[in-house]
Design an enzyme around this catalytic site. Structure first.
Site, short mmCIF file in Angstrom:
data_model
loop_
_atom_site.label_atom_id
_atom_site.label_comp_id
_atom_site.label_asym_id
_atom_site.label_seq_id
_atom_site.Cartn_x
_atom_site.Cartn_y
_atom_site.Cartn_z
N TYR A 158 0.84 -1.20 0.00
CA TYR A 158 0.00 0.00 0.00
C TYR A 158 0.88 1.26 0.00
O TYR A 158 0.75 2.14 -0.86
CB TYR A 158 -0.93 -0.02 1.22
N LYS A 208 1.62 4.20 -3.08
CA LYS A 208 1.40 5.64 -2.89
C LYS A 208 2.68 6.42 -3.14
O LYS A 208 2.66 7.51 -3.71
CB LYS A 208 0.86 5.90 -1.48
#
Ligand code: UDP
Length: 323
Positions: free
Chosen positions: A140, A144
């Site tokens: 994750y 990003k």
């Protein structure tokens, strides 16, 4: 201003739309409804069902709507899920932003406010400053960070202006209680604790009490979703006023351990909790320095941890009453 909110039917995106409309702006929402809800879309927003990975969907919006600023919220955000499905995370989070930037270039839309995360800092110690080393420890955070870099390089090459916000732990609901984090999306600490209080879950399990922190449980910086959403309005205004591209933390400068959160909930309503094993991918401590956002946007978070818990509880009680 007229703002395209990509992912505006999701939890944080819908709050950004509410704050934009409250502040007198126009909002256009693009959402594929994979984890968003039509119920969360503000009645005054223009809605397009579509996917940011599909250039045709973006062409349709940009051809129809004169857009001043794009806000991007259409990401997958669950750390444990990202550990199991990293390719899905790269496809949705990174490819989605690449196609969006290409469409912005094609349609000459210059300004983007992007949702990033404290997860880019990885195993931080103490308070995170924006210039600290970024070293994500889960897919994750990696996805990003890849988007952040892509936006920075694209800004350099194509003249985009950007504000990248790194969110810390977001919870709570709009004061109207019309929108909030919906029932079936719950893995985050505060809503899980509230569901336990409301009898929807049997107990809260605290994931690990052997971290190098004051009480052994992980420390996080909790921020009310409406404070966070309002920062996006300020970020968009900042870009339109000619502010220079920036990365800014959105947090409170203050950390609470999981045990402290559980105890704060317990003071409001009885909470049953126990200690379980660690969850994969969790760093011990994440706290924001929010000095940059204070300085450049004059942004100050207004809600306390107790406010956040009470607001989430009020929203969840309302959801519970619905048939
Ligand atoms: N956590 C927990 N029990 C839960 C959910 C979360 O102990 O049922 C812990 C989690 O391990 C982390 C903190 O609460 O240390 C915040 O987790 P959350 O999923 O809310 O957000 P994250 O920091 O992962 O983005």
């Amino acid at each position: 201003m007229r703002v395209l909110v990509v992912g505006g039917a999701g939890y944080i995106g819908s709050h950004a739309v509410y704050e934009l409309i409250r502040d007198g702006h126009e909002a256009v929402v693009l959402d594929n409804l994979s984890s968003g809800y039509m119920d969360l879309v503000h009645p005054q927003a223009v809605f397009y069902k579509g996917d940011t990975r599909h250039a045709k969907d973006l062409d349709l919006v940009f051809d129809n709507e004169p857009i001043d600023v794009v806000m991007h919220f259409a990401a997958k955000i669950v750390v444990p899920e990202s550990m199991k499905e990293p390719l899905e995370y790269y496809h949705n989070n990174v490819e989605g932003v690449r196609v969006l930037l290409a469409a912005m270039k094609k349609h000459r839309v210059k300004n983007i406010v992007f949702s990033s995360t404290a997860a880019v800092y990885g195993e931080a110690t103490g308070i995170c400053q924006e210039e600290d080393e970024t070293k994500p420890i889960n897919p994750y955070g990696e996805t990003k960070l890849a988007c952040e870099k892509m936006i920075e390089w694209a800004s350099l090459a194509h003249g985009f202006n950007h504000v990248i916000f790194r969110y810390f732990n977001v919870a709570g609901a709009d004061a109207s209680l019309e929108i909030g984090l919906m029932k079936d999306q719950l893995t985050h600490l505060i809503p899980v604790a509230i569901q336990t209080v409301l009898g929807i879950r049997e107990k809260l399990t605290i994931y690990g009490d052997d971290y190098p922190t004051k009480d052994g449980t992980c420390i996080r910086d909790y921020i009310h979703v409406s404070d966070l959403a309002y920062a996006h309005v300020l970020g968009a205004r900042y870009l339109l006023e000619g502010g220079k591209s920036q990365t800014m933390n959105l947090g409170s400068n203050q950390g609470y351990s999981v045990l402290e959160v559980a105890q704060t909930v317990h003071q409001i309503a009885p909470l049953k909790y126990d200690i379980g094993p660690r969850r994969e991918g969790d760093p011990a401590t994440l706290i924001a320095s929010n000095d940059r956002a204070r300085q450049h946007l004059k942004w100050v978070p207004e809600h306390t941890l107790e406010d956040i818990i009470k607001s989430d509880m009020a929203f969840r009680e309302k959801l519970n009453r619905k048939p």
